[in-house]
Write a protein that holds these residues in place. Structure first.
Motif, mmCIF file in Angstrom:
data_model
loop_
_atom_site.group_PDB
_atom_site.id
_atom_site.type_symbol
_atom_site.label_atom_id
_atom_site.label_comp_id
_atom_site.label_asym_id
_atom_site.label_seq_id
_atom_site.Cartn_x
_atom_site.Cartn_y
_atom_site.Cartn_z
ATOM 1 N N PRO A 180 47.283 44.013 34.932
ATOM 2 C CA PRO A 180 46.734 44.342 36.263
ATOM 3 C C PRO A 180 45.430 44.180 38.224
ATOM 4 O O PRO A 180 45.634 44.091 38.490
ATOM 5 C CB PRO A 180 44.806 43.357 35.180
ATOM 6 C CG PRO A 180 45.834 42.816 34.402
ATOM 7 C CD PRO A 180 46.993 42.987 34.599
ATOM 8 N N THR A 181 46.719 42.638 37.643
ATOM 9 C CA THR A 181 46.292 42.173 38.888
ATOM 10 C C THR A 181 47.457 42.981 40.014
ATOM 11 O O THR A 181 47.055 43.528 40.842
ATOM 12 C CB THR A 181 46.712 40.869 38.862
ATOM 13 O OG1 THR A 181 46.612 39.768 38.168
ATOM 14 C CG2 THR A 181 47.181 39.934 40.146
ATOM 15 N N GLY A 182 48.234 43.256 39.740
ATOM 16 C CA GLY A 182 48.456 44.350 40.512
ATOM 17 C C GLY A 182 48.736 45.703 41.297
ATOM 18 O O GLY A 182 49.082 45.996 42.102
ATOM 19 N N ILE A 183 48.055 46.125 39.937
ATOM 20 C CA ILE A 183 47.159 46.997 40.229
ATOM 21 C C ILE A 183 46.525 47.250 41.320
ATOM 22 O O ILE A 183 46.240 47.345 41.998
ATOM 23 C CB ILE A 183 46.700 47.700 38.715
ATOM 24 C CG1 ILE A 183 47.634 48.157 37.859
ATOM 25 C CG2 ILE A 183 44.767 48.852 39.222
ATOM 26 C CD1 ILE A 183 46.631 48.336 35.910
ATOM 27 N N GLY B 102 40.705 40.600 32.787
ATOM 28 C CA GLY B 102 41.197 42.116 33.969
ATOM 29 C C GLY B 102 40.537 41.341 34.961
ATOM 30 O O GLY B 102 41.334 41.627 36.335
ATOM 31 N N ILE B 103 39.255 40.506 35.258
ATOM 32 C CA ILE B 103 39.257 40.284 36.087
ATOM 33 C C ILE B 103 39.646 39.249 37.157
ATOM 34 O O ILE B 103 39.467 38.894 38.160
ATOM 35 C CB ILE B 103 37.515 40.361 36.528
ATOM 36 C CG1 ILE B 103 36.942 38.546 35.177
ATOM 37 C CG2 ILE B 103 36.656 41.170 35.637
ATOM 38 C CD1 ILE B 103 35.644 38.399 35.268
ATOM 39 N N ILE B 104 40.903 38.405 36.240
ATOM 40 C CA ILE B 104 41.263 37.486 37.542
ATOM 41 C C ILE B 104 41.993 38.639 38.202
ATOM 42 O O ILE B 104 42.537 38.095 39.115
ATOM 43 C CB ILE B 104 41.908 36.758 36.202
ATOM 44 C CG1 ILE B 104 42.658 35.162 37.020
ATOM 45 C CG2 ILE B 104 43.599 37.651 36.028
ATOM 46 C CD1 ILE B 104 42.772 34.194 35.964
ATOM 47 N N ALA B 105 42.002 39.670 38.220
ATOM 48 C CA ALA B 105 43.364 40.572 39.208
ATOM 49 C C ALA B 105 42.085 40.501 40.784
ATOM 50 O O ALA B 105 42.567 40.522 41.088
ATOM 51 C CB ALA B 105 42.838 41.570 38.261
ATOM 52 N N VAL B 106 41.068 40.804 40.183
ATOM 53 C CA VAL B 106 40.378 40.486 41.582
ATOM 54 C C VAL B 106 40.481 39.583 42.438
ATOM 55 O O VAL B 106 40.861 39.756 44.065
ATOM 56 C CB VAL B 106 38.753 40.356 41.427
ATOM 57 C CG1 VAL B 106 37.775 41.353 42.618
ATOM 58 C CG2 VAL B 106 38.391 42.456 40.464
ATOM 59 N N PRO B 107 40.122 38.387 42.138
ATOM 60 C CA PRO B 107 40.765 37.381 43.402
ATOM 61 C C PRO B 107 41.914 37.459 43.761
ATOM 62 O O PRO B 107 42.063 37.640 45.211
ATOM 63 C CB PRO B 107 39.630 35.497 42.823
ATOM 64 C CG PRO B 107 40.178 35.738 41.073
ATOM 65 C CD PRO B 107 39.579 37.463 41.545
ATOM 66 N N THR B 108 42.608 37.656 42.852
ATOM 67 C CA THR B 108 44.355 37.703 43.364
ATOM 68 C C THR B 108 44.234 38.382 44.323
ATOM 69 O O THR B 108 44.900 38.598 45.104
ATOM 70 C CB THR B 108 45.313 37.823 42.026
ATOM 71 O OG1 THR B 108 44.446 36.735 41.086
ATOM 72 C CG2 THR B 108 46.376 37.004 42.048
#
Lengths: 275, 275, 275, 275
Positions: free
Chosen positions: D229-232, A224-230
């Motif tokens: 999740p990245t998109g979100i 889930g948190i890989i989403a944050v830097p992206t």
């Protein structure tokens, strides 16, 4: 400047060839340099392969010395042709150039100074000068700017990752214990980072049901948190409008400052005449 | 064009069937072709499985020859029905078609030429012609355009990944050494790429505390920089406005150029009459 | 409708309880149902653990039968209270409900029909009805719509991944060969997918330098193309404006159609009076 | 408030030092505190390494006691200088501070209460107060807000991941069976999460062709849904406009509420005079 007119012209010419990539000679110099940088890296790599080193040890050694001497000559020429040699010597590229050259000399005196050769990889960065394509410089600038702009957010994010890893690593050390590979807390924290970043070597893996349950949470968390830097970098890149960037490769003969405007007559940094 | 009226009509008809997917016959041809492409791939796969190959060797061999002969007939028909056979022969699909056909013939003469069969996979790309759905072509065009537009940025990014891998790989080779699996620098660089991309096989894994510490940094780095290509592609896709794209599958009978406008009378490339 | 007034009222009441979650009784029913669904999943899980099954076999068996009988009663009630039982029986939830119930009965006759119990997991989807929170339904709708809108692009992407895997898998089979674990092409393709998706089990890993070089390219490729689905979904989500979505849980007593407007008097699908 | 003027001033001064980071003394206190927090974490880590613990056991034990006593003093001072000690004691930081302090005392009485020391990692969160840089607070607020805003969507996503894992895990248990490491359903579900999140330890890996085929689907699925999740998060971050955020570190001496406006005279929570 205690040099006669003729000598200065000679230095100026060499400066144009070595520091700039606008003229055919300058471009050729940079291409040849890049070839030797890549050759030097391949030489170091081959030397580390035992089967190759035992067979071609002398050949590799000769190659290394050729590269080293050429790098030395280049380094000296760079120092000579610049008006402020110290400024170059202590610049990023100046230090890299020096550190790429000396390990072979040091290896004559000391054993194990080979470590510095790894820095030769950094010399590869010179490739960007040769490509000399506005779009490459522009693209790398856009990327660097996007990363710079999101620097603070990424720091906060990385800090959160470290805290999570310390806490979850300690918990896993309690649960799994030494018999399942979690021999100490630093190793557990290492395992947690391996899992959180979804690398997952598998050299350490939870064995107890509870450990596997918590590991599952760590994984989904990491996923889930890989989403944050992206998300951070993407929103920055979306903002950046790919503005025109000056791609002039001229370098001031006085202070080596770069990125002059195409129609610049004087150095923006030291005011020295560029022509 | 030394062919009488009737022959030309016959060639033209075949051209429409083989090169275009607008008519029922053309569509049927493409579906049958796709079926044989998939069959040929499955045959090659099954042949490589020892337990199956020993049992059904003859059956698989016969199947292979049927597919090869059909591909040969198709290749010859493609050459015949096109006005400029050389242009087709040296086009992307022309080369793929040839390379998919010849390995079986070569296997009669040489041993080990089987390697080329891998290229049959590329023939699968023809599926996009059959789908013949504007949205598929449109979607793939949007994707390809987004990737093309971010080509330069992605090159810069990949180049940075290579430099990082070389430097960190060399450092890890110094730290971990041969006794921990980092037998030489190329292998260490390989390990670094395995880690940076979060693949993490675990066949080589750092054992020393310092090595694990640096590995952790590599992982977090890899975890962070995955954001960069994602950010690049996303911001490109967000820009692209999914414009209408021509999805006509007609191919010029003279030069095989495609993507003609729906109401085109003449080839945009060679000026030949399309009807 | 050959039922007297009173019976219809009784059926209508049950319909409201079973199919809707707007009334306290309906909500309670759904919560109890969810509890038994979760219990049934935990029972199946525990039964599969040898150490637990040998100890508590009878207890687990009794629990299984209780859950199965309750599910059977619920299924029959759902069939009775709906005006068009066949429509329910062949709806998505109707099939799931049936398949979740029968495996226990079948296990009396056949051995190994336990496989169907995996489908009980799908019953968990009913949780969304209970949460009965507009924002959950809205959020899941936004997600589903974004995925639907990018359906075609994702298909193209997945198809490209399959083609790449087949080609690179075959090449790796040629290079590494059976002695390094790439025993046949399907296994090599499997390895390629494991690597491309950055999962990296490490049960099969390239051993030859050339194999490791190509594997590095596969990894960086996989690392890069992960950007594509992310970019697709992100740009779709950015477009979607989180419109208000109707979250009424009423179901038509005649045809089980859902998502009626809050002030609807008649079913939008069959015209039946909703009250 | 039964305290004379002088004592209150003394308490007020200490409050400013301990709870706020605006004054030089307050900043110094926070830096010293952070140093001891990091020291305490390193001590716990070193203690867990057998080779170090056997050598320096006494030294580590003394260090632990010094840290514990300092934490105790700090905790008591925090309780004294605040007007409403209970409110602090039951606040997030209050509980963390207590739990970080007591394990060493408990270890005198009980064995195995060391588990709580993991919580010391949470004390690291105080670092954000020291950084005292508006942009760090702002950045972390932006991140937290983006994650909060996408809370519901992420819940839906995680719930979908859990359902997929349960179903696919059960199916893999049926296919692979105990002989290939899938000893029971919970373990299969664990494997499914390991694969879906692309961690891929490799301690459990499918061996049968069918199992590997389904595993491939799981991987591509996991590869694809990481996009969600990245998109979100990305679309949320793109929305957030990095509004100015108050970064005042003053804390109300009465109720410890933070984030007062720079020109605030009274606490926004309890109305107490801030000066």
């Amino acid at each position: 400047m205690s040099s006669n007119k003729k000598q200065q012209t000679w230095k100026e010419k060499l400066h144009t060839i070595i520091y700039e990539a606008d003229t055919p000679a300058g471009k050729l110099f940079d291409v040849v340099l890049l070839f030797f940088i890549i050759a030097s890296i391949i030489l170091v790599m081959l030397e580390s392969v035992n089967s190759i080193d035992t067979k071609y040890h002398d050949l590799l050694n000769i190659g290394e010395w050729i590269v080293t001497i050429l790098f030395t000559v280049e380094y000296i020429l760079r120092l000579i042709t610049v008006n402020k040699p110290l400024k170059y010597a202590f610049s990023f590229y100046g230090i890299i150039d020096l550190l790429s050259t000396i390990p072979k000399y040091l290896s004559l005196i000391f054993v194990g100074t080979h470590a510095l050769v790894a820095l030769r990889g950094l010399r590869l960065l010179r490739v960007f000068r040769i490509l000399k394509l506005g779009r490459y410089l522009g693209a790398s600038n856009t990327l660097v700017n996007a990363i710079k702009a999101s620097r603070v957010k990424i720091s906060v994010f990385l800090f959160a990752v470290v805290i999570i890893s310390i806490i979850l690593g300690t918990i896993m050390y309690m649960i799994e214990g030494e018999e399942n590979g979690f021999t100490n807390i630093p190793k557990s924290v290492y395992w947690c980072i391996v899992t959180l970043t979804t690398v997952g070597y598998g050299d350490i893996a939870p064995q107890t049901p509870l450990g596997q349950f918590i590991a599952s949470i760590v994984m989904v968390l990491g996923y889930g948190i890989i989403a944050v830097p992206t998300g951070i970098v993407t929103s920055e890149l979306a903002k950046s409008s790919d503005k025109k960037i000056d791609t002039n490769t001229q370098a001031c003969p006085n202070c080596t400052a770069e990125s002059h405007k195409d129609n610049a007559e004087f150095c923006y940094d030291c005011g020295h005449n560029l022509h």
